[in-house]
Design an enzyme around this catalytic site. Sequence first.
Site, mmCIF file in Angstrom:
data_model
loop_
_atom_site.group_PDB
_atom_site.id
_atom_site.type_symbol
_atom_site.label_atom_id
_atom_site.label_comp_id
_atom_site.label_asym_id
_atom_site.label_seq_id
_atom_site.Cartn_x
_atom_site.Cartn_y
_atom_site.Cartn_z
ATOM 1 N N GLY A 127 0.892 -1.156 0.058
ATOM 2 C CA GLY A 127 0.052 0.039 0.011
ATOM 3 C C GLY A 127 0.901 1.159 0.069
ATOM 4 N N TYR A 128 1.568 1.766 -1.031
ATOM 5 C CA TYR A 128 2.219 2.673 -1.329
ATOM 6 C C TYR A 128 1.624 3.908 -2.112
ATOM 7 C CZ TYR A 128 6.643 0.605 0.442
ATOM 8 O OH TYR A 128 7.881 0.115 0.950
ATOM 9 N N GLU A 144 11.811 -4.840 -3.855
ATOM 10 C CA GLU A 144 11.189 -4.833 -5.247
ATOM 11 C C GLU A 144 11.932 -4.803 -6.463
ATOM 12 O OE1 GLU A 144 8.001 -2.124 -5.482
ATOM 13 O OE2 GLU A 144 6.928 -3.227 -6.931
HETATM 14 C C1 LIG Z 1 2.581 -3.272 -12.741
HETATM 15 C C2 LIG Z 1 2.643 -2.398 -11.656
HETATM 16 C C3 LIG Z 1 2.161 -2.835 -10.455
HETATM 17 C C4 LIG Z 1 2.154 -1.661 -9.117
HETATM 18 N N1 LIG Z 1 2.022 -2.441 -8.156
HETATM 19 C C5 LIG Z 1 1.715 -1.512 -7.050
HETATM 20 C C6 LIG Z 1 1.425 -2.085 -5.801
HETATM 21 O O1 LIG Z 1 1.454 -2.998 -5.512
HETATM 22 N N2 LIG Z 1 1.461 -1.025 -4.636
HETATM 23 C C7 LIG Z 1 1.279 0.395 -5.002
HETATM 24 O O2 LIG Z 1 1.434 1.210 -4.092
HETATM 25 N N3 LIG Z 1 1.749 0.911 -6.248
HETATM 26 C C8 LIG Z 1 1.977 0.018 -7.282
HETATM 27 N N4 LIG Z 1 1.905 0.506 -8.599
HETATM 28 C C9 LIG Z 1 2.097 2.023 -8.759
HETATM 29 C C10 LIG Z 1 3.579 2.394 -9.250
HETATM 30 O O3 LIG Z 1 4.313 2.498 -8.270
HETATM 31 C C11 LIG Z 1 3.237 3.873 -9.634
HETATM 32 O O4 LIG Z 1 2.229 3.653 -10.918
HETATM 33 C C12 LIG Z 1 4.420 4.531 -10.264
HETATM 34 O O5 LIG Z 1 5.085 4.784 -8.993
HETATM 35 C C13 LIG Z 1 4.156 5.584 -10.925
HETATM 36 O O6 LIG Z 1 3.387 6.641 -10.394
HETATM 37 P P1 LIG Z 1 2.030 7.047 -11.022
HETATM 38 O O7 LIG Z 1 1.481 6.058 -11.829
HETATM 39 O O8 LIG Z 1 1.358 7.937 -10.160
HETATM 40 O O9 LIG Z 1 2.704 8.085 -12.162
HETATM 41 P P2 LIG Z 1 3.473 9.605 -12.168
HETATM 42 O O10 LIG Z 1 4.130 9.800 -10.807
HETATM 43 O O11 LIG Z 1 2.123 10.760 -12.024
HETATM 44 O O12 LIG Z 1 3.968 9.683 -13.245
HETATM 45 C C14 LIG Z 1 3.626 10.132 -14.468
HETATM 46 C C15 LIG Z 1 5.031 10.260 -15.410
HETATM 47 O O13 LIG Z 1 5.527 11.191 -15.037
HETATM 48 C C16 LIG Z 1 6.802 10.776 -15.124
HETATM 49 N N5 LIG Z 1 7.637 11.324 -13.911
HETATM 50 C C17 LIG Z 1 7.017 11.736 -12.845
HETATM 51 N N6 LIG Z 1 7.960 12.400 -11.687
HETATM 52 C C18 LIG Z 1 9.050 12.439 -12.463
HETATM 53 C C19 LIG Z 1 10.447 13.052 -12.235
HETATM 54 N N7 LIG Z 1 10.452 13.839 -10.957
HETATM 55 N N8 LIG Z 1 11.570 13.276 -13.233
HETATM 56 C C20 LIG Z 1 11.110 12.559 -14.457
HETATM 57 N N9 LIG Z 1 9.848 12.077 -14.654
HETATM 58 C C21 LIG Z 1 8.986 11.942 -13.777
HETATM 59 C C22 LIG Z 1 6.900 9.226 -14.663
HETATM 60 O O14 LIG Z 1 8.052 8.596 -15.048
HETATM 61 C C23 LIG Z 1 5.849 9.015 -15.352
HETATM 62 O O15 LIG Z 1 6.167 8.617 -16.849
HETATM 63 C C24 LIG Z 1 2.138 -0.196 -9.722
HETATM 64 C C25 LIG Z 1 2.233 -0.177 -11.021
HETATM 65 C C26 LIG Z 1 2.345 -0.844 -11.891
HETATM 66 C C27 LIG Z 1 2.618 -0.636 -13.480
#
Ligand SMILES: Cc1cc2nc3c(=O)[nH]c(=O)nc-3n(C[C@H](O)[C@H](O)[C@H](O)COP(=O)(O)OP(=O)(O)OC[C@H]3O[C@@H](n4cnc5c(N)ncnc54)[C@H](O)[C@@H]3O)c2cc1C
Length: 396
Positions: free
Chosen positions: A131-132, A250
């Site tokens: 739950g992150y 992870e």
């Molecule tokens: C297969 C899968 C499994 C997952 N499982 C889990 C889980 O079990 N638990 C959980 O908590 N989460 C989970 N996630 C979520 C995952 O951790 C997030 O999707 C990821 O951290 C990106 O966050 P976001 O989707 O909010 O995208 P955003 O943070 O909104 O990013 C959108 C885009 O902007 C870019 N970006 C953002 N900030 C920056 C920066 N500072 N510099 C350059 N580029 C940037 C990103 O690279 C991305 O391309 C999972 C995701 C996937 C795809």
Amino acid sequence: MDVCMNFAEEVSQWIADNCPDEMFTPMPVIEEVWGGRKEQFVNADAKVWLERVAEQGWLAPSWPKEYGGAGLDSDQVKTLKNTFKTLGCRPALMSLGIWMMGPTIMEFGNDEQKLRFLPDIAAGKTRWCQGYSEPGAGSDLASLSCKAELDTETNEYVVSGQKVWTSYADKSDYLFCLVRTDFNASKHNGISVLLIDMESQGVSTQPIRLISGASHFCEVFLDQVRVPAANLLGEINHGWSIAKRMLEHERKMMGQSDLTDNYNPVLSDFAKRYQGDENGRIADLALRDRIANNEIDIAALDLTNLRIKEEIKAGEFPIASTTLKYAMTLAYQDKFELLLEILGNKGLGWEDLQSFLTDEERAAREFAFSKIQTIGGGTSEIQLNIIAKRLLGLPD
Ligand SMILES: Cc1cc2nc3c(=O)[nH]c(=O)nc-3n(C[C@H](O)[C@H](O)[C@H](O)COP(=O)(O)OP(=O)(O)OC[C@H]3O[C@@H](n4cnc5c(N)ncnc54)[C@H](O)[C@@H]3O)c2cc1C
């Protein structure tokens, strides 16, 4: 060396005596076992196999025996994995708990927590989710706002907020949950980790559908959930370093090419079968070249992975897990692009899979799944940021 040979023989004999015949066949997707209280075994032999491997402590072979492992050293673990792979038996369990949460609880938990949580994880009796991410906190995870307040009368935290993209939340027993416990501190300093029973009143989940057709993601809603203070992992307000450590586990997991041995197609074999075999070599020269490059990349990354394990044994926890996650997830995407090209229309199986062989039926879904690997566990852009800052020392 002799010790390893003896151990390999011991493992082979044990497998011959204990592995049900069906567990030597390739595993269809629907027969995967993730364990936990909600597991519904599609294949009864998979349950027998899980229980037998668990009894040996071999689901978490490097963990100490008191926590349900087998206390094996890294050479023995390698021998164990190789023997299972060589003899072609199915993995008995896939488990985020064993790969990610367990090692983190082992490092930061108190004795009571370790004894309470680890043996059940090591036996596949509980399933865990992470739950992150929240609607307003993904890449910028530290801006999370799920709130926990201590009720001093009952010694429970009261948790309210929402998580998103939580893999397998609807099938899990516990949530490894980041919460904000101090709203006045700087954003990295007011975070804590709570281990939340998914059966608690006020926890609900809502599945989200993926392009791979599966829906392993969920939204998780926490509404005034009461969590015993005994489920706080580590110190209050010091959860950020614990959170980062679990992300390292992870990324280390995602940086491996053969995490589960569950579906790990050898491209050169597929190419010879589907595109032509010329004296034991792939007939198409251009394809041979591309496959060789991909196989070399993955082999090199696997060797780097081994080096990292040695460094970890020496007490370091290197940033290389980030580099490996970045590189391996790209190589993995390249691999499944190639696989689909090789298989042609045999790589398009999605539903109604009767006309596909077991090793063909997963190709399209794995291809789609490979696309999300560069997002989960932190996006590739974020890995590059970490490498730039922490490894190369570049300015912000
Ligand atoms: C297969 C899968 C499994 C997952 N499982 C889990 C889980 O079990 N638990 C959980 O908590 N989460 C989970 N996630 C979520 C995952 O951790 C997030 O999707 C990821 O951290 C990106 O966050 P976001 O989707 O909010 O995208 P955003 O943070 O909104 O990013 C959108 C885009 O902007 C870019 N970006 C953002 N900030 C920056 C920066 N500072 N510099 C350059 N580029 C940037 C990103 O690279 C991305 O391309 C999972 C995701 C996937 C795809």
